[in-house]
Design a protein around this motif. Sequence first.
Motif, short mmCIF file in Angstrom:
data_model
loop_
_atom_site.label_atom_id
_atom_site.label_comp_id
_atom_site.label_asym_id
_atom_site.label_seq_id
_atom_site.Cartn_x
_atom_site.Cartn_y
_atom_site.Cartn_z
N PHE A 219 9.19 2.09 3.80
CA PHE A 219 9.92 3.75 3.91
C PHE A 219 9.06 4.57 3.82
O PHE A 219 7.73 4.65 3.34
N LEU A 220 9.54 5.90 4.25
CA LEU A 220 8.69 7.01 4.11
C LEU A 220 9.40 8.03 3.09
O LEU A 220 10.48 7.66 2.70
N ILE B 123 2.90 20.61 1.80
CA ILE B 123 4.04 19.55 1.69
C ILE B 123 3.25 18.09 1.34
O ILE B 123 2.31 17.90 2.12
N LYS B 124 3.76 17.59 0.29
CA LYS B 124 3.58 16.21 0.19
C LYS B 124 4.20 15.08 0.71
O LYS B 124 5.52 15.08 0.56
N ALA B 125 3.79 14.18 1.44
CA ALA B 125 4.56 13.02 2.17
C ALA B 125 3.86 11.95 2.40
O ALA B 125 2.37 11.93 1.94
N GLY B 126 4.33 10.78 2.40
CA GLY B 126 3.85 9.24 2.70
C GLY B 126 4.83 8.34 2.97
O GLY B 126 5.84 8.54 3.53
N GLY B 127 4.18 7.12 2.67
CA GLY B 127 5.00 6.11 2.88
C GLY B 127 4.51 4.85 2.14
O GLY B 127 3.43 4.89 1.54
N TYR B 128 5.29 3.72 2.15
CA TYR B 128 5.14 2.66 1.51
C TYR B 128 5.14 1.51 2.45
O TYR B 128 5.95 1.32 3.24
N ALA C 153 0.70 -1.14 0.02
CA ALA C 153 -0.18 0.04 0.13
C ALA C 153 0.90 1.03 0.00
O ALA C 153 2.13 1.45 0.67
N ILE C 154 0.41 2.34 -0.64
CA ILE C 154 1.18 3.27 -0.75
C ILE C 154 0.16 4.44 -0.30
O ILE C 154 -0.94 4.71 -0.55
N VAL C 155 0.75 5.43 0.74
CA VAL C 155 0.19 6.44 1.22
C VAL C 155 0.58 7.89 0.87
O VAL C 155 1.77 7.77 0.84
N LEU C 156 -0.17 8.68 0.51
CA LEU C 156 0.10 9.97 0.06
C LEU C 156 -0.65 10.98 0.79
O LEU C 156 -1.89 10.84 0.46
N CYS C 157 -0.07 11.89 1.34
CA CYS C 157 -0.95 12.91 1.90
C CYS C 157 -0.27 14.19 1.63
O CYS C 157 0.91 14.58 1.42
N THR C 158 -1.18 15.39 1.59
CA THR C 158 -0.85 16.74 1.31
C THR C 158 -1.30 17.71 2.32
O THR C 158 -2.26 17.70 2.78
N SER C 159 -0.29 18.36 3.25
CA SER C 159 -0.78 19.06 4.22
C SER C 159 -1.22 20.53 3.57
O SER C 159 -1.07 20.69 2.55
N ARG C 160 -1.98 21.22 4.61
CA ARG C 160 -2.69 22.20 4.02
C ARG C 160 -1.60 23.50 3.56
O ARG C 160 -2.10 24.27 2.55
N LEU C 161 -0.38 23.23 3.81
CA LEU C 161 0.75 24.12 3.47
C LEU C 161 1.21 23.75 2.22
O LEU C 161 2.29 24.34 1.56
N ARG D 77 -4.39 10.08 0.32
CA ARG D 77 -4.71 8.96 -0.69
C ARG D 77 -4.02 7.72 -0.28
O ARG D 77 -2.89 7.88 0.03
N VAL D 78 -4.58 6.68 -0.12
CA VAL D 78 -4.00 5.23 0.01
C VAL D 78 -4.35 4.42 -1.23
O VAL D 78 -5.47 4.23 -1.53
N TYR D 79 -3.25 4.03 -2.14
CA TYR D 79 -3.36 3.08 -3.09
C TYR D 79 -3.16 1.62 -2.43
O TYR D 79 -1.86 1.43 -1.78
#
Length: 143
Positions: free
Chosen positions: A34-35, A11-16, A1-9, A120-122
């Motif tokens: 990993f992140l 910043i795009k970050a996530g993890g595998y 699963a891949i997680v991708l989030c975007t902060s209100r500022l 988002r979670v793929y």
Amino acid sequence: AIVLCTSRLGIKAGGYNPKGWVGYGEARGSIAAFLYVVGGSYAKNGAPGYKLQKVGGPGLAQMDMPETGPSFGADSLVIPLRGDNPKMARSKLGSYYERFPDEANSLFGKDASVQLKDLRVYHGVYEDGEYIPFTDAEPFALY
């Protein structure tokens, strides 16, 4: 699963998470987890982002709790999806996932906790009856 989030500022970050989540309430290990951050000052030489590896062995790569959202390590990237604050995310690097080269210890820059603009979670899609890898976890039980 891949997680991708975007902060209100922005910043795009996530993890595998190579093992996915099955919701049995356990800490799942994986040295392959990993992140990452997309873009920003850590992306060098044409790379699209920066990857942070799992440290300290495979243990606690992801927390697989049925009552919360995605969680990498106990505190490295936690998105609880709580009813009172469903868009909150926290990050504290160093214990379970490496820090950035300048010793920054949050995926979200100077902020340990942020509000998310999106999440988002793929995950994989499997046919009926097809074996799904890593679903062999057992719920905790006292025999």
